[in-house]
Design a protein around this motif. Structure first.
Motif, mmCIF file in Angstrom:
data_model
loop_
_atom_site.group_PDB
_atom_site.id
_atom_site.type_symbol
_atom_site.label_atom_id
_atom_site.label_comp_id
_atom_site.label_asym_id
_atom_site.label_seq_id
_atom_site.Cartn_x
_atom_site.Cartn_y
_atom_site.Cartn_z
ATOM 1 N N GLY A 52 0.844 -1.184 0.000
ATOM 2 C CA GLY A 52 0.000 0.000 0.000
ATOM 3 C C GLY A 52 0.876 1.228 0.000
ATOM 4 N N ASP A 53 0.357 2.314 0.508
ATOM 5 C CA ASP A 53 1.101 3.579 0.474
ATOM 6 C C ASP A 53 1.215 4.123 1.891
ATOM 7 O OD1 ASP A 53 1.309 6.146 -2.004
ATOM 8 O OD2 ASP A 53 2.138 6.153 0.011
ATOM 9 N N GLY A 54 0.385 5.066 2.252
ATOM 10 C CA GLY A 54 0.401 5.601 3.615
ATOM 11 C C GLY A 54 1.676 6.344 3.946
ATOM 12 N N ARG A 55 2.240 7.070 2.968
ATOM 13 C CA ARG A 55 3.465 7.824 3.227
ATOM 14 C C ARG A 55 3.223 8.934 4.238
ATOM 15 N NH1 ARG A 55 4.032 6.499 -2.262
ATOM 16 N NH2 ARG A 55 6.109 5.768 -2.861
ATOM 17 N N ILE A 56 4.144 9.056 5.161
ATOM 18 C CA ILE A 56 4.126 10.138 6.158
ATOM 19 C C ILE A 56 5.520 10.744 6.200
ATOM 20 C CG2 ILE A 56 3.746 10.763 8.577
ATOM 21 C CD1 ILE A 56 1.971 8.288 8.817
ATOM 22 N N TYR A 57 5.582 12.085 6.270
ATOM 23 C CA TYR A 57 6.870 12.778 6.297
ATOM 24 C C TYR A 57 6.925 13.754 7.467
ATOM 25 C CZ TYR A 57 7.464 11.150 1.493
ATOM 26 O OH TYR A 57 7.592 10.369 0.376
ATOM 27 N N ALA A 58 8.125 13.933 7.997
ATOM 28 C CA ALA A 58 8.344 15.016 8.943
ATOM 29 C C ALA A 58 8.209 16.344 8.202
ATOM 30 C CB ALA A 58 9.735 14.903 9.558
ATOM 31 N N ASP A 59 7.734 17.359 8.893
ATOM 32 C CA ASP A 59 7.561 18.668 8.252
ATOM 33 C C ASP A 59 8.871 19.190 7.670
ATOM 34 O OD1 ASP A 59 5.089 19.946 10.627
ATOM 35 O OD2 ASP A 59 4.883 18.707 8.836
ATOM 36 N N SER A 60 9.971 18.878 8.324
ATOM 37 C CA SER A 60 11.265 19.419 7.903
ATOM 38 C C SER A 60 11.744 18.871 6.566
ATOM 39 C CB SER A 60 12.324 19.131 8.969
ATOM 40 O OG SER A 60 12.415 17.744 9.204
ATOM 41 N N VAL A 61 11.177 17.749 6.113
ATOM 42 C CA VAL A 61 11.625 17.151 4.859
ATOM 43 C C VAL A 61 10.526 17.082 3.814
ATOM 44 C CG1 VAL A 61 13.289 15.761 6.163
ATOM 45 C CG2 VAL A 61 11.112 14.735 5.429
ATOM 46 N N LYS A 62 9.319 17.454 4.193
ATOM 47 C CA LYS A 62 8.186 17.358 3.276
ATOM 48 C C LYS A 62 8.452 18.193 2.034
ATOM 49 C CE LYS A 62 4.524 16.962 5.649
ATOM 50 N NZ LYS A 62 3.359 17.262 6.509
ATOM 51 N N GLY A 63 8.223 17.593 0.863
ATOM 52 C CA GLY A 63 8.451 18.290 -0.392
ATOM 53 C C GLY A 63 9.873 18.156 -0.917
ATOM 54 N N ARG A 64 10.792 17.639 -0.090
ATOM 55 C CA ARG A 64 12.183 17.458 -0.518
ATOM 56 C C ARG A 64 12.593 15.992 -0.539
ATOM 57 N NH1 ARG A 64 16.268 19.281 2.565
ATOM 58 N NH2 ARG A 64 15.112 19.055 4.523
#
Length: 115
Positions: A52-64
């Motif tokens: 499946g997916d369910g990706r989660i990112y820390a705010d500091s790396v989101k988008g990078r």
């Protein structure tokens, strides 16, 4: 479950690096990456479900940063773009079947971003 992280190294600010984590042993339900800079706590970076997916990112790396996996080769990736010196840390891959606990850890790979 055994996890072997690799791909760390020295990169200039603004550059990119791709980390790898080879997994073996029993199946897991979720995989992720953490990082630990000198003198700090180990911090969450990203996670996703093994199926499946369910990706989660820390705010500091989101988008990078982008976490992904190859189920056939049992490999977890962390694509890191637009790196900054603040991203300098030892990066650890992790996996679990018993969240919220992260049960299994790799040995870590060092990423150094120069300014």
């Amino acid at each position: 479950v055994q996890l072997q992280a690799s791909g760390g190294g020295l990169v200039q600010a603004g550059g990119s690096l791709r980390l790898f984590c080879d997994a073996s042993g029993r199946p897991v339900s979720i995989v992720g990456w953490f990082r630990q800079a000198p003198g700090t706590e180990r911090d969450f970076v990203a996670s996703m479900k093994w199926r499946g997916d369910g990706r989660i990112y820390a705010d500091s790396v989101k988008g990078r940063f982008i976490i992904s996996r190859d189920n056939r080769n049992n490999t977890i990736y962390l694509q890191m773009n637009r790196l900054t010196p603040e991203d300098t840390a030892v990066y650890y891959c992790t996996a679990s079947n018993n969240r919220p606990t992260w049960e299994y850890w790799g040995q870590g790979t060092l990423v150094t971003v120069s300014s």
